[in-house]
Design a protein around this motif. Structure first.
Motif, PDB file in Angstrom:
ATOM      1  N   VAL A 124      13.180  78.736  -3.873  1.00  0.00           N
ATOM      2  CA  VAL A 124      14.110  79.917  -3.889  1.00  0.00           C
ATOM      3  C   VAL A 124      15.196  79.447  -4.857  1.00  0.00           C
ATOM      4  CG1 VAL A 124      15.797  81.072  -2.374  1.00  0.00           C
ATOM      5  CG2 VAL A 124      13.563  80.686  -1.640  1.00  0.00           C
ATOM      6  N   ASN A 125      15.765  78.060  -4.638  1.00  0.00           N
ATOM      7  CA  ASN A 125      16.744  77.450  -5.709  1.00  0.00           C
ATOM      8  C   ASN A 125      16.253  77.771  -7.102  1.00  0.00           C
ATOM      9  OD1 ASN A 125      18.308  76.663  -3.673  1.00  0.00           O
ATOM     10  ND2 ASN A 125      17.556  74.638  -3.593  1.00  0.00           N
ATOM     11  N   LEU A 126      14.956  77.250  -7.401  1.00  0.00           N
ATOM     12  CA  LEU A 126      14.766  77.204  -8.725  1.00  0.00           C
ATOM     13  C   LEU A 126      14.665  78.708  -9.476  1.00  0.00           C
ATOM     14  CD1 LEU A 126      13.774  75.933 -11.221  1.00  0.00           C
ATOM     15  CD2 LEU A 126      11.380  75.986 -10.497  1.00  0.00           C
ATOM     16  N   GLN A 127      14.251  79.544  -8.728  1.00  0.00           N
ATOM     17  CA  GLN A 127      14.229  81.024  -9.127  1.00  0.00           C
ATOM     18  C   GLN A 127      15.546  81.531  -9.263  1.00  0.00           C
ATOM     19  OE1 GLN A 127      11.318  82.802 -10.150  1.00  0.00           O
ATOM     20  NE2 GLN A 127      13.148  83.943 -10.855  1.00  0.00           N
ATOM     21  N   GLU A 182      25.001  72.209  -9.575  1.00  0.00           N
ATOM     22  CA  GLU A 182      26.229  72.793  -8.832  1.00  0.00           C
ATOM     23  C   GLU A 182      25.634  73.354  -7.667  1.00  0.00           C
ATOM     24  OE1 GLU A 182      29.257  72.924  -9.799  1.00  0.00           O
ATOM     25  OE2 GLU A 182      29.375  74.095  -8.266  1.00  0.00           O
ATOM     26  N   ALA A 183      24.613  73.689  -7.601  1.00  0.00           N
ATOM     27  CA  ALA A 183      24.154  74.023  -6.307  1.00  0.00           C
ATOM     28  C   ALA A 183      24.028  73.235  -5.192  1.00  0.00           C
ATOM     29  CB  ALA A 183      22.615  74.931  -6.349  1.00  0.00           C
ATOM     30  N   LEU A 184      23.720  71.951  -5.807  1.00  0.00           N
ATOM     31  CA  LEU A 184      23.567  70.710  -4.680  1.00  0.00           C
ATOM     32  C   LEU A 184      25.145  70.423  -4.315  1.00  0.00           C
ATOM     33  CD1 LEU A 184      21.003  67.997  -6.142  1.00  0.00           C
ATOM     34  CD2 LEU A 184      21.052  69.542  -3.795  1.00  0.00           C
ATOM     35  N   ARG A 185      26.016  70.266  -5.229  1.00  0.00           N
ATOM     36  CA  ARG A 185      27.297  69.856  -5.041  1.00  0.00           C
ATOM     37  C   ARG A 185      28.017  70.914  -4.052  1.00  0.00           C
ATOM     38  NH1 ARG A 185      27.561  67.854 -10.547  1.00  0.00           N
ATOM     39  NH2 ARG A 185      27.981  69.841 -11.450  1.00  0.00           N
ATOM     40  N   SER A 186      27.716  72.516  -4.096  1.00  0.00           N
ATOM     41  CA  SER A 186      28.269  73.238  -3.506  1.00  0.00           C
ATOM     42  C   SER A 186      27.655  73.071  -1.868  1.00  0.00           C
ATOM     43  CB  SER A 186      27.783  74.818  -3.736  1.00  0.00           C
ATOM     44  OG  SER A 186      28.285  75.180  -5.120  1.00  0.00           O
ATOM     45  N   LYS A 187      26.406  72.840  -1.814  1.00  0.00           N
ATOM     46  CA  LYS A 187      25.709  72.579  -0.611  1.00  0.00           C
ATOM     47  C   LYS A 187      26.361  71.329   0.056  1.00  0.00           C
ATOM     48  CE  LYS A 187      21.393  71.785   1.545  1.00  0.00           C
ATOM     49  NZ  LYS A 187      19.973  71.236   1.406  1.00  0.00           N
ATOM     50  N   GLU A 191      28.667  71.249   3.657  1.00  0.00           N
ATOM     51  CA  GLU A 191      28.189  70.479   4.758  1.00  0.00           C
ATOM     52  C   GLU A 191      29.163  69.438   5.168  1.00  0.00           C
ATOM     53  OE1 GLU A 191      23.480  70.263   3.698  1.00  0.00           O
ATOM     54  OE2 GLU A 191      24.529  68.380   3.356  1.00  0.00           O
ATOM     55  N   ARG A 192      30.009  68.994   4.003  1.00  0.00           N
ATOM     56  CA  ARG A 192      31.233  68.067   4.631  1.00  0.00           C
ATOM     57  C   ARG A 192      32.396  68.981   5.216  1.00  0.00           C
ATOM     58  NH1 ARG A 192      30.708  65.632  -0.683  1.00  0.00           N
ATOM     59  NH2 ARG A 192      32.267  67.410  -1.509  1.00  0.00           N
TER      60      ARG A 192
END
Lengths: 202, 216
Positions: A124-127, A182-187, A191-192
């Motif tokens: 899903v992330n990749l698409q 960017e998606a990882l950073r947002s996630k 979470e923080r």
């Protein structure tokens, strides 16, 4: 029925041969359209349009290139034409990428050493990231990394040079890397924040 | 050994990912965490892309149905199922489940032959709008009878046929809507009759494959 025989019979208007060719190639064409437009209804429409154009022209196929390459060239053109119509402009392949990155501007530093994509990319992330690519990058990425075409085949499909195909692929991957980071950073931020909220409630 | 810088390494990146690992590139990677990160991320991207490909779906059956109807409309193909379907209906012993639809077509054929517009008997486009509802109703009855009597030892076959029936029913609904909106549009009516044909074919398959009353 082997493909070569199906092509020969389809050139004579044989219904079963048309269906055989459709069954042989429809999954790849549909997938290409789906990855390019990210919408099933439109992908169905584009698949139909690509095969319609193929079957209208099949009598002219002389076998100079592989049948699948010819079909994919038609399909990519159909998709790019649709994307151009949607954007309301007449553009070349070069223009559907991001020309500012070709102009020798400063290189962006994508991602920090603390973030790695390995193990964190799901379908899903990749698409979602692929959907955000400019059409030219998207075409080359889908053809090469998803569908497994070689650069010489992509050059033929996209009517560009092999060097151009390689360059587009590199830029596509860099852009995807940036988007996924960017998606990882947002996630991580979310979470923080959630952890902070939970801590505040204690 | 002289090592390359990050810009030079980029020229070796694609061959590196494909397994051709230049010794100088190896040295650079050992010393440069930035480029190591790039290689790892690109590798992860390639793996994820291949997994995306493994999940590629087939296009729905309606894509081929529409394409075929369009090819027939344009006269690009010969030997279509449309003719076979009519031959099936005019076979000496029609399947019981399809008797209603068969009758409706016979009525429509009689209307066409006696009507003011003379067209080929094996071309169903002459059937007028008021006959579509009759044919649709007959197919619905045929569906009810077929589904009620359909039994198959393999539940996967049953599920698949039911799933296909639902797809064709959706397709028919869409086509009927188009015809209602523009009753004089021959292309829309063509699609509708192709959809009816598909449903009749599917019901016939259920009749053939079932091990219930109709399959014996």
């Amino acid at each position: 029925m082997p493909e070569a025989q199906a092509i020969r019979l389809a050139q004579q208007g044989d219904a079963a041969a048309f269906e055989r060719l459709y069954r042989l190639h429809s999954r790849r064409v549909y997938s290409l359209c789906l990855r390019m437009v990210g919408n099933t209804a439109e992908a169905e429409d584009l698949t139909q349009e690509a095969f319609l154009q193929l079957f209208r022209k099949i009598a002219t196929f002389r076998g100079e290139s592989a049948f699948s390459t010819w079909l994919h060239r038609l399909s990519v053109n159909v998709v790019l034409m649709r994307l151009r119509k949607k954007s309301g402009t007449e553009t070349s392949l070069e223009e559907v990428t991001e020309p500012d990155e070709d102009s020798g501007g400063p290189r962006r530093d994508f991602g920090g050493p603390d973030l790695r994509l390995s193990g964190s990319i799901d379908r899903v992330n990749l698409q979602r990231a692929v959907d955000q690519l400019p059409p030219g990058y998207k075409s080359v990425f889908v053809l090469h990394d998803v569908q497994g075409y070689e650069h010489n085949e992509i050059a033929e499909i996209m009517s560009c040079s092999i060097g151009n195909s390689k360059s587009q692929l590199h830029k596509a991957r860099m852009r995807l890397r940036e988007l996924l980071h960017e998606a990882l950073r947002s996630k991580a931020r979310e979470e923080r924040k959630a952890a902070g909220n939970a801590g505040g409630e204690d | 050994m002289a090592t390359m810088d990050c810009n030079e390494f980029l020229h070796h990146l694609e061959p590196w990912l494909e397994g051709s690992q230049h010794p100088e590139a190896r040295v650079h990677l050992h010393d440069c965490s930035h480029c190591r990160g790039l290689v790892e991320d690109f590798g992860a991207l390639q793996t994820a892309a291949r997994e995306l490909s493994a999940a590629d779906p087939e296009p729905p059956a309606r894509v081929w149905a529409s394409l075929r109807a369009q090819l027939e409309q344009e006269g690009l193909i010969r030997g279509g199922r449309r003719t076979n379907w009519l031959h099936g209906l005019f076979a000496p012993i029609p399947r019981p489940a399809l008797a209603g639809a068969y009758l409706a077509l016979l009525i429509a054929a009689a209307f066409a032959v006696s009507g003011p517009i003379h067209r080929r008997v094996n071309d169903y486009r002459w059937i007028e709008g008021n006959q579509t509802s009759a044919l649709s109703a007959q197919l619905d009855t045929a569906e009810q009878n077929t589904v009620a009597s359909f039994h198959h030892a393999n539940p996967a076959v049953t599920a698949s046929l039911h799933e296909n029936l639902a797809i064709v029913d959706n397709y028919i609904t869409l086509c009927e809507k188009s015809v209602r909106e523009d009753p004089q549009n021959e292309v829309a009516r063509d699609y509708l009759y192709t959809a009816y044909q598909q449903k009749a074919d599917l019901l016939a398959q259920m009749t053939d494959r079932g091990d219930g009353d109709y399959g014996r």
